[in-house]
Design an enzyme around this catalytic site. Structure first.
Site, mmCIF file in Angstrom:
data_model
loop_
_atom_site.group_PDB
_atom_site.id
_atom_site.type_symbol
_atom_site.label_atom_id
_atom_site.label_comp_id
_atom_site.label_asym_id
_atom_site.label_seq_id
_atom_site.Cartn_x
_atom_site.Cartn_y
_atom_site.Cartn_z
ATOM 1 N N ALA A 70 0.923 -1.299 0.052
ATOM 2 C CA ALA A 70 0.011 0.099 -0.041
ATOM 3 C C ALA A 70 0.831 1.309 -0.044
ATOM 4 O O ALA A 70 0.260 2.155 -0.585
ATOM 5 C CB ALA A 70 -0.965 -0.038 1.504
ATOM 6 N N ASN A 150 -5.394 4.198 11.237
ATOM 7 C CA ASN A 150 -4.760 2.923 11.793
ATOM 8 C C ASN A 150 -4.397 3.282 13.115
ATOM 9 O O ASN A 150 -3.667 2.245 13.551
ATOM 10 C CB ASN A 150 -3.388 2.899 10.771
ATOM 11 C CG ASN A 150 -2.609 4.019 10.422
ATOM 12 O OD1 ASN A 150 -2.985 4.990 10.176
ATOM 13 N ND2 ASN A 150 -1.404 3.807 11.013
ATOM 14 N N GLN A 180 -6.779 -0.403 6.047
ATOM 15 C CA GLN A 180 -7.177 -1.155 7.475
ATOM 16 C C GLN A 180 -8.773 -1.367 7.451
ATOM 17 O O GLN A 180 -9.391 -1.626 8.625
ATOM 18 C CB GLN A 180 -6.785 0.115 8.598
ATOM 19 C CG GLN A 180 -5.773 0.326 8.874
ATOM 20 C CD GLN A 180 -4.678 -0.872 9.540
ATOM 21 O OE1 GLN A 180 -5.315 -1.910 9.917
ATOM 22 N NE2 GLN A 180 -3.399 -0.965 9.620
ATOM 23 N N HIS A 202 -0.661 -7.685 3.355
ATOM 24 C CA HIS A 202 -0.232 -8.207 4.741
ATOM 25 C C HIS A 202 -0.992 -7.941 5.856
ATOM 26 O O HIS A 202 -0.890 -8.339 7.144
ATOM 27 C CB HIS A 202 1.347 -8.221 5.124
ATOM 28 C CG HIS A 202 1.527 -6.733 5.209
ATOM 29 N ND1 HIS A 202 1.957 -6.268 6.583
ATOM 30 C CD2 HIS A 202 1.706 -5.589 4.538
ATOM 31 C CE1 HIS A 202 2.271 -4.910 6.709
ATOM 32 N NE2 HIS A 202 1.866 -4.718 5.461
ATOM 33 N N THR A 238 8.874 -7.646 -12.738
ATOM 34 C CA THR A 238 8.194 -8.833 -12.943
ATOM 35 C C THR A 238 7.214 -9.067 -11.665
ATOM 36 O O THR A 238 7.538 -8.996 -10.591
ATOM 37 C CB THR A 238 9.470 -9.772 -12.860
ATOM 38 O OG1 THR A 238 9.999 -9.649 -14.007
ATOM 39 C CG2 THR A 238 8.649 -11.209 -12.836
ATOM 40 N N CYS A 324 4.471 2.274 12.156
ATOM 41 C CA CYS A 324 5.339 2.960 11.140
ATOM 42 C C CYS A 324 6.231 4.255 11.721
ATOM 43 O O CYS A 324 7.123 4.636 11.296
ATOM 44 C CB CYS A 324 4.496 3.510 10.055
ATOM 45 S SG CYS A 324 3.839 2.205 9.145
HETATM 46 N N1 PMP Z 1 -1.873 2.491 4.967
HETATM 47 C C1 PMP Z 1 -2.130 2.324 6.189
HETATM 48 C C2 PMP Z 1 -3.326 3.101 6.726
HETATM 49 C C3 PMP Z 1 -1.478 1.428 6.818
HETATM 50 O O1 PMP Z 1 -1.805 1.243 8.068
HETATM 51 C C4 PMP Z 1 -0.341 0.878 6.158
HETATM 52 C C5 PMP Z 1 0.444 -0.199 6.953
HETATM 53 N N2 PMP Z 1 1.174 0.323 8.153
HETATM 54 C C6 PMP Z 1 -0.113 1.274 4.883
HETATM 55 C C7 PMP Z 1 -1.009 2.223 4.301
HETATM 56 C C8 PMP Z 1 1.437 0.974 4.176
HETATM 57 O O2 PMP Z 1 0.914 -0.459 3.732
HETATM 58 P P1 PMP Z 1 2.277 -1.298 3.163
HETATM 59 O O3 PMP Z 1 2.811 -2.119 4.543
HETATM 60 O O4 PMP Z 1 1.527 -2.373 2.503
HETATM 61 O O5 PMP Z 1 3.129 -0.628 2.482
#
Ligand code: PMP
Length: 376
Positions: A70, A150, A180, A202, A238, A324
């Site tokens: 994402a 999140n 989320q 994931h 790929t 994050c």
């Molecule tokens: N957007 C939100 C709201 C998320 O919670 C996250 C994951 N922490 C992401 C984007 C990023 O997703 P990814 O780990 O697949 O890059």
């Protein structure tokens, strides 16, 4: 066995996802671009997953493009749409509580000359569609608003906001980070009025390193990754057949049980909040009508990281705010009116429908113990 309550950070891959990935690595290992049978079989696996994922969000499979996750989908949405539509429309509107992959990308575009307007919740901690519409104009190329925050589980009024924006400014491209919300709440691209939607595997018991973007037919995005023109040139490179196949398998499995899992998660949330309701220094940061899968609480007077490591020492894994932001104080909580000591003590507990009441009782007991034993 640890009690894993950090499912908003990532989830355990389900058996179906692992099996699909292993099959793609051991049997179906061709390159989808190859012209022989092995290539065709790999392409079929990718397109099978594409169809499953498209169906889960009410989209045409031709509108689904696989990415590395994402973060990349959000980059592509913001950079790609602003490059396509932003020559004369220099304003981008986002919510002030977006994930870093939207916020930091918008900040970068700001440095490159775009005006970025960040819409905050009002005093009551809630977002109002009118606040987005009022800052949009003829000069706006893009609006980006996440479905579920999140950190707190707050559900943003995306459908109402995008519908109101489109009514007044049909030219504005609408993007929703549904990471989320996907497989937790119903996500239908047409009901959301979204031109672009980001998904991650994931968070839904798939494997890390794969995601998708929905791009509505007729909407243009300039690719960020150029090369061999895979994914119709929208995302070269790929395709990771194992990860994509696993994503499809996980989405297929979960889509069958959306409503019952939601009810289970809701009752687990109520159970946890009851279990901590008599602890004086615990405050609940998540709204009652938020996603039941994310429960943010503060232990006022005990710093998040210290409590987090105490819980860890007892085999319980939670998060302090957003994974994050790795321990940095969260600006997002401040946006929701959670500041100072309350923000310092915030813990994010994120569950699945497989979480048990016993695990939540254990968390509550260890929290009580931690409050006694740790200081500062
Ligand atoms: N957007 C939100 C709201 C998320 O919670 C996250 C994951 N922490 C992401 C984007 C990023 O997703 P990814 O780990 O697949 O890059």
């Amino acid at each position: 066995m640890p009690v894993y309550l950090d499912n908003a950070a990532t989830t355990k891959p389900c058996a179906e996802a692992v099996e699909a990935a292993v099959r793609a690595m051991t049997e179906n290992y061709g390159n989808p671009s190859s012209l022989h049978r092995a290539g065709l079989d790999a392409q079929l696996a990718v397109d099978g997953a594409r169809k499953i994922i498209a169906d889960t969000i009410g989209a045409d499979p031709a509108c689904i493009y696989f990415t590395s996750g994402a973060t990349e989908s959000n980059n592509l949405a913001l950079r790609g749409a602003s490059a396509a539509y932003g020559r004369n429309r220099r304003k981008i509107v986002i919510s002030a509580v977006e994930h870093a992959s939207v916020e930091e990308t918008a900040a970068d575009l700001e440095k490159k000359g775009f005006e970025v307007v960040r819409v905050s919740p009002r005093e009551d901690g809630r977002f109002y569609p009118a606040d987005f519409v009022n800052v949009c104009g003829d000069d706006t190329c893009l609006i980006s608003c996440m479905l579920v925050n999140n950190e707190t589980g707050y559900i943003l009024p995306v459908k109402e906001t995008f519908s109101a924006v489109k009514r007044r400014f049909p030219h504005i491209i609408t993007h929703c980070d549904c990471v989320q919300g996907y497989m937790k709440l119903p996500v239908r691209v047409s009901a959301l009025n979204a031109d672009l939607v980001s998904l991650s595997a994931h968070k839904i018991h798939g494997v890390k390193g794969v995601g998708a973007i929905f791009i509505k037919k007729g909407v243009r995005v300039v690719p960020v990754v150029t090369g061999g023109k895979q994914e119709k040139g929208i995302r070269s490179g790929t395709e990771s057949v194992p990860l994509i196949a696993a994503f499809g398998a996980a989405a297929e499995k979960l889509s069958a049980t959306l409503d019952e899992r939601y009810k289970t998660a809701q009752s687990l949330k109520v159970h946890l909040l009851n279990a901590v309701s008599d602890i004086d220094c615990v405050e609940v940061n998540s709204p009652e009508d938020g996603s039941p899968y994310i429960i943010n609480i503060s232990v006022v007077g005990r710093r998040s990281e210290i409590m987090l490591h105490f819980l860890e020492s007892k085999g319980i894994y939670v998060s302090s705010g957003s994974a994050c932001s790795k321990g940095q104080q969260s600006g997002v909580l401040g946006q929701f009116g959670i500041r100072d000591k309350r923000a310092d003590g915030a813990l994010r507990i994120s569950i699945t429908a497989e979480t048990t009441e016993a695990e939540l009782d254990e968390l509550a007991a260890v929290l009580r113990e931690g409050i006694e034993k740790v200081r500062g």
